[in-house]
Design an enzyme around this catalytic site. Structure first.
Site, PDB file in Angstrom:
ATOM      1  N   GLU A   1       0.834  -1.214   0.000  1.00  0.00           N
ATOM      2  CA  GLU A   1       0.000   0.000   0.000  1.00  0.00           C
ATOM      3  C   GLU A   1       0.869   1.265   0.000  1.00  0.00           C
ATOM      4  O   GLU A   1       0.573   2.240  -0.680  1.00  0.00           O
ATOM      5  CB  GLU A   1      -0.938  -0.009   1.209  1.00  0.00           C
ATOM      6  CG  GLU A   1      -2.037  -1.053   1.041  1.00  0.00           C
ATOM      7  CD  GLU A   1      -2.929  -1.169   2.261  1.00  0.00           C
ATOM      8  OE1 GLU A   1      -2.398  -1.496   3.343  1.00  0.00           O
ATOM      9  OE2 GLU A   1      -4.137  -0.939   2.147  1.00  0.00           O
TER      10      GLU A   1
ATOM     11  N   GLU B   1      -3.965  -9.553   3.381  1.00  0.00           N
ATOM     12  CA  GLU B   1      -4.760  -9.230   4.576  1.00  0.00           C
ATOM     13  C   GLU B   1      -5.859 -10.243   4.871  1.00  0.00           C
ATOM     14  O   GLU B   1      -6.135 -10.541   6.030  1.00  0.00           O
ATOM     15  CB  GLU B   1      -5.371  -7.826   4.443  1.00  0.00           C
ATOM     16  CG  GLU B   1      -4.394  -6.692   4.742  1.00  0.00           C
ATOM     17  CD  GLU B   1      -3.562  -6.260   3.546  1.00  0.00           C
ATOM     18  OE1 GLU B   1      -3.530  -7.001   2.541  1.00  0.00           O
ATOM     19  OE2 GLU B   1      -2.938  -5.190   3.602  1.00  0.00           O
TER      20      GLU B   1
HETATM   21  C1  3H9 Z   1      -1.428  -5.178   6.947  1.00  0.00           C
HETATM   22  O1  3H9 Z   1      -0.446  -4.852   6.381  1.00  0.00           O
HETATM   23  C2  3H9 Z   1      -2.643  -4.290   7.105  1.00  0.00           C
HETATM   24  C3  3H9 Z   1      -2.625  -3.089   6.227  1.00  0.00           C
HETATM   25  O2  3H9 Z   1      -3.356  -3.309   5.049  1.00  0.00           O
HETATM   26  C4  3H9 Z   1      -3.351  -1.916   6.820  1.00  0.00           C
HETATM   27  C5  3H9 Z   1      -2.827  -1.305   7.985  1.00  0.00           C
HETATM   28  C6  3H9 Z   1      -3.595  -0.020   8.309  1.00  0.00           C
HETATM   29  N1  3H9 Z   1       4.138  -7.866  11.738  1.00  0.00           N
HETATM   30  O3  3H9 Z   1       7.525 -15.390   8.651  1.00  0.00           O
HETATM   31  P1  3H9 Z   1       8.891 -15.266   9.218  1.00  0.00           P
HETATM   32  C7  3H9 Z   1       7.653 -11.551  12.229  1.00  0.00           C
HETATM   33  S1  3H9 Z   1      -1.543  -6.714   7.692  1.00  0.00           S
HETATM   34  C8  3H9 Z   1       4.799  -8.268  12.821  1.00  0.00           C
HETATM   35  O4  3H9 Z   1       9.396 -16.360  10.060  1.00  0.00           O
HETATM   36  P2  3H9 Z   1      10.056 -15.460   6.591  1.00  0.00           P
HETATM   37  C9  3H9 Z   1       7.330 -13.016  12.491  1.00  0.00           C
HETATM   38  O5  3H9 Z   1       6.385 -13.155  13.520  1.00  0.00           O
HETATM   39  C10 3H9 Z   1       0.024  -7.476   7.394  1.00  0.00           C
HETATM   40  N2  3H9 Z   1       5.690  -9.280  12.809  1.00  0.00           N
HETATM   41  O6  3H9 Z   1       9.984 -14.925   8.081  1.00  0.00           O
HETATM   42  C11 3H9 Z   1       8.706 -13.547  12.853  1.00  0.00           C
HETATM   43  O7  3H9 Z   1       8.960 -13.183  14.180  1.00  0.00           O
HETATM   44  P3  3H9 Z   1       9.795 -14.167  15.140  1.00  0.00           P
HETATM   45  C12 3H9 Z   1       0.118  -7.995   6.019  1.00  0.00           C
HETATM   46  C13 3H9 Z   1       5.894  -9.899  11.654  1.00  0.00           C
HETATM   47  O8  3H9 Z   1      11.302 -14.943   6.040  1.00  0.00           O
HETATM   48  C14 3H9 Z   1       9.640 -12.744  11.957  1.00  0.00           C
HETATM   49  O9  3H9 Z   1       8.916 -11.576  11.588  1.00  0.00           O
HETATM   50  N3  3H9 Z   1       1.385  -8.707   5.871  1.00  0.00           N
HETATM   51  C15 3H9 Z   1       5.234  -9.523  10.487  1.00  0.00           C
HETATM   52  O10 3H9 Z   1       9.788 -16.917   6.561  1.00  0.00           O
HETATM   53  C16 3H9 Z   1      10.074 -13.466  10.721  1.00  0.00           C
HETATM   54  O11 3H9 Z   1       8.911 -13.906  10.037  1.00  0.00           O
HETATM   55  C17 3H9 Z   1       1.495 -10.027   6.032  1.00  0.00           C
HETATM   56  O12 3H9 Z   1       0.535 -10.717   6.295  1.00  0.00           O
HETATM   57  C18 3H9 Z   1       4.323  -8.454  10.558  1.00  0.00           C
HETATM   58  N4  3H9 Z   1       3.653  -8.006   9.472  1.00  0.00           N
HETATM   59  O13 3H9 Z   1       8.831 -14.781   5.857  1.00  0.00           O
HETATM   60  C19 3H9 Z   1       2.868 -10.598   5.856  1.00  0.00           C
HETATM   61  N5  3H9 Z   1       5.631 -10.333   9.481  1.00  0.00           N
HETATM   62  O14 3H9 Z   1      11.140 -14.270  14.529  1.00  0.00           O
HETATM   63  C20 3H9 Z   1       3.245 -11.429   7.049  1.00  0.00           C
HETATM   64  C21 3H9 Z   1       6.526 -11.167  10.010  1.00  0.00           C
HETATM   65  O15 3H9 Z   1       9.750 -13.479  16.457  1.00  0.00           O
HETATM   66  N6  3H9 Z   1       4.605 -11.941   6.979  1.00  0.00           N
HETATM   67  N7  3H9 Z   1       6.711 -10.911  11.316  1.00  0.00           N
HETATM   68  O16 3H9 Z   1       9.037 -15.470  15.121  1.00  0.00           O
HETATM   69  C22 3H9 Z   1       4.986 -12.905   6.143  1.00  0.00           C
HETATM   70  O17 3H9 Z   1       4.248 -13.391   5.310  1.00  0.00           O
HETATM   71  C23 3H9 Z   1       6.395 -13.431   6.296  1.00  0.00           C
HETATM   72  O18 3H9 Z   1       6.858 -13.035   7.566  1.00  0.00           O
HETATM   73  C24 3H9 Z   1       7.415 -12.927   5.239  1.00  0.00           C
HETATM   74  C25 3H9 Z   1       8.831 -13.411   5.643  1.00  0.00           C
HETATM   75  C26 3H9 Z   1       7.040 -13.536   3.884  1.00  0.00           C
HETATM   76  C27 3H9 Z   1       7.418 -11.452   5.144  1.00  0.00           C
END
Ligand code: 3H9
Length: 677
Positions: free
Chosen positions: A105, A125
């Site tokens: 975004e 999301e």
């Molecule tokens: C959003 O964006 C809403 C908006 O539209 C509007 C807002 C107004 N936040 O997955 P990993 C942490 S909703 C906080 O193992 P990878 C995760 O818990 C969001 N923490 O790494 C982990 O912590 P820990 C939309 C997050 O390399 C560490 O980072 N976005 C977030 O296998 C490593 O993560 C998503 O849904 C976060 N957003 O994969 C994307 N993301 O080490 C969510 C990750 O303490 N994330 N963490 O266990 C992912 O899909 C994967 O993390 C990503 C990396 C592909 C990025």
């Protein structure tokens, strides 16, 4: 506190860098600092353009999920996005890694986007029970065709960089120095008049969108989850209303959904996934070499495991009992690879390449060079003990030996080896190359090296690893066996298979327990019941219905009859089954009572929760969230419900003093088995 956003200047171009490890989630502090830079740059007349980039392994992976569902903290992301879009100078997003959710975004608010070839872009999301909340549903369909925007937002699946370029989601791809390319791009944009911001443009190809057709498809797939349909509605608003009105509605929807039970459950599932197998991460021991892995047994399970191993780059040595069986196993793996190509999960070239890394033979000596051997032979303790005895004799002492048993005692298999520390269970779920779950079973003597090997394998296979101790069925099958058994008692009490299956589907399972049995076949469980018949406690109630179906040759879909009739291709209730159930009710002396869907589902949940609680007390499962994860990833429990243990915790939080679900089964005339399984 160190700043999370910084800015440097090169010849009139500002380079704004977000540095918030591990994934540059856009927390309140990041938003505040970024907004301050946008305002600063608006005031700085020496600046001609700006580049927005991230430090570390990825662009912004989204809003900070920890903040979702809590009262929003200013400045909100839409305010930051609006400020970037309305900035005095053009902004270019330089994307590497993942640009997800709020990250995408932010980039949509920029004037243009450049990405490296490995980047992935998406609005996931809905997988968190929400919709984009910072303009995603309004800006995206003004940049890419509406049907593609709908696909991305309602499905939540990110697209690869090349697809993003084809859609117009990114303007340029760059495989070398992304920052230099982004600066060059920003320079170009500064020199020519820009397009109006996305918010001022019409939606693209809006008339190509079949809104009704998509709504029907989403409803059929969502299994009760609300967010995908809300996402569709938000996009429909975007296509039909003025942009500022659509933005307002998007935000309202986002805030409402972020506070919903569904979103809370999906956030819990997200973090449970990340915390699974934590105990394995602290093991210091080196794993065995996984370049070459042996698989003993090339039936459906063994071939699936071999396929999964090949697809993650391992060489596989498959062992079968004779040349013909080895050839058949080789063919089976080939068919699984072809099916993966057919599903689009792997390219034809990749499948052909990995095929060459498979060798199948009836000679066990080629196994000797494998770092890990996984046996997947027939589920029989004596057969498996023989395999372990032979493996122990031929395999070098540093090789790790694993069993893919679903129920059997890993300790009894380890007994067959001189060094039981090298033995563990690796319980895959069929089809092994598709299903995400891997139960890593820690035997009484399993050592750190074996566990580290299991963890390394799970990582390589990109599977969710959950550690289980040894018990009959480990975490998942033990819970499933318990609720399946209770469902059969519910038949005696008055429910019918179709009612129980419908209750489960209404709750969000893809299939009910009897439909699943018909699909996988009733014969394996029957064989198991027969083999344990002599040791069954006669004081406990026993339900004979499934045995009677098997005796009548009703083994499920493969015999065209099981709990249902499949005679003409469809699934039909069979009066013959109803008759058997009624006879068994009479034999048990039970007066049938009617049961509602809600009662049925509460009863199933209560059994899952009771068994889960026992698994924790016995130290078989490491945490309640591990149990939920097993049910979500291996047994079709609807993700948007969080899992049975999550629901148990929330039920008591929400309605203190309510009758606990576990008490519901206590009314059953067959409750004895609940108390003493
Ligand atoms: C959003 O964006 C809403 C908006 O539209 C509007 C807002 C107004 N936040 O997955 P990993 C942490 S909703 C906080 O193992 P990878 C995760 O818990 C969001 N923490 O790494 C982990 O912590 P820990 C939309 C997050 O390399 C560490 O980072 N976005 C977030 O296998 C490593 O993560 C998503 O849904 C976060 N957003 O994969 C994307 N993301 O080490 C969510 C990750 O303490 N994330 N963490 O266990 C992912 O899909 C994967 O993390 C990503 C990396 C592909 C990025």
């Amino acid at each position: 506190m160190a700043s999370l956003v910084s800015c440097e200047y090169r010849d009139g171009i500002a380079i704004v860098t977000i540095d918030n490890p591990p994934v540059n989630a856009i927390s309140q502090a990041v938003r505040a600092e970024l907004l301050a830079f946008v305002h600063d740059l608006n005031r700085n007349t020496d600046i001609r353009a700006a580049v927005l980039r991230c430090a570390g392994r990825t662009f912004v992976a989204g809003a900070d999920i920890n903040e979702l569902g809590k009262p929003p903290l200013a400045p909100a992301l839409p305010e930051v996005a609006d400020a970037i879009e309305g900035a005095r100078v053009p902004w270019v997003a330089a994307i590497h890694g993942a640009a997800l959710g709020g990250g995408l975004e932010l980039s949509l608010a920029c004037t243009a986007r450049i990405a490296d070839g490995q980047a992935r872009l998406g609005l996931p999301e809905v997988t968190l029970g929400i919709i984009p909340g910072a303009g995603g549903t309004v800006r995206l369909p003004r940049l890419v065709p509406v049907p593609d925007a709908v696909e991305m937002v309602t499905g939540g699946k990110p697209v690869a960089a090349t697809a993003a370029l084809a859609l117009g989601l990114v303007d340029r791809l760059c495989d070398e120095d992304l920052l230099s390319a982004a600066i060059g791009f920003a320079d170009d944009l500064a020199a020519r008049p820009g397009l109006p911001p996305l918010i001022g443009r019409p939606c693209r190809n809006a008339t190509d969108m079949d809104w009704q057709g998509k709504a029907t498809a989403i409803k059929a797939k969502a299994r009760g989850a609300k967010a995908p349909m809300e996402a569709l509605e938000a996009l429909r608003d975007s296509a039909h209303l003025p942009a500022h009105e659509a933005l307002k509605r998007e935000r309202e929807r986002f805030l409402r959904l972020a506070a919903s039970d569904e979103a809370a459950a999906l956030r819990y599932a997200f973090f449970s996934e990340r915390s699974a197998g934590r105990s394995l991460a602290s093991i210091a021991s080196e794993p065995a070499d996984l370049a070459r892995v042996g698989v003993v047994g090339g039936g459906t399970m063994g071939a699936g495991i071999a396929t999964a191993l090949l697809l993650c780059g391992c060489e596989v040595q498959l062992l079968e009992r004779d040349a013909a069986a080895a050839e058949a196993a080789h063919r089976r793996v080939g068919e699984m690879l072809d099916a993966s190509v057919g599903r689009g999960s792997v390219s034809r070239e990749a499948a052909d390449q990995v095929r060459n890394r498979l060798a199948a033979s009836s000679d066990d000596m080629p196994l000797v060079s494998c770092g890990l051997v996984i046996e997947a032979v027939f589920e029989d303790i004596d057969v498996k003990r023989d395999v372990f005895s032979r493996l122990d004799a031929i395999m070098p002492p540093d090789a790790v030996l694993a069993t893919n048993t679903s129920y059997l005692d890993v300790n009894r298999l380890a007994e067959m080896t001189v060094d039981p520390t090298r033995v563990l269970g690796l319980h895959f779920f069929a089809p092994a190359h598709v299903m995400k779950l891997l139960e890593i079973v820690r035997g009484r003597h399993t050592g750190d090296r074996a566990l580290a090997t299991g963890a390394a394998l799970a990582k390589r296979l990109k599977k969710t690893a959950v550690v289980s101790g040894v018990c009959h069925g480990f975490i998942g099958n033990r819970i499933m066996a318990a609720y399946r058994r209770d469902c059969e008692f519910m038949l005696l009490e008055g429910a019918l298979p179709a009612q129980i299956d419908a209750a489960m589907r209404d709750f969000g399972f893809a299939m009910g327990v009897f439909e699943v049995q018909d699909l996988s076949g009733l014969d394996i469980a029957w064989a198991q019941r027969k083999s344990t018949a002599s040791t069954r406690d006669p004081s406990l109630p026993y339900c004979h219905i499934a045995d009677r179906l098997c005796e009548a040759g009703r083994l499920g879909r493969k015999t065209k009859k099981g709990w249902y009739d499949y005679g003409d291709g469809g699934q039909k209730v069979d009066p013959e089954v109803t008759r058997i159930i009624e006879e068994e009710r009479a034999r048990a002396g039970v007066n049938a009572l009617s049961m509602s869907s809600v009662q049925i589902m509460q009863r199933i949940l209560s059994v899952m929760q009771r068994e889960g609680h026992a698994l924790l007390v016995e130290g078989i499962a490491e945490s309640a969230s591990d149990i939920d994860l097993v049910m979500l990833t291996g047994y079709g429990f609807p993700r948007h419900r969080g899992g049975p243990m999550y629901l148990a915790a929330h039920e008591s939080q929400r309605t203190p003093g309510s009758v606990p679900a576990a008490a519901i089964g206590a009314a059953s005339p067959f409750k004895d088995w609940l108390i003493k399984p």
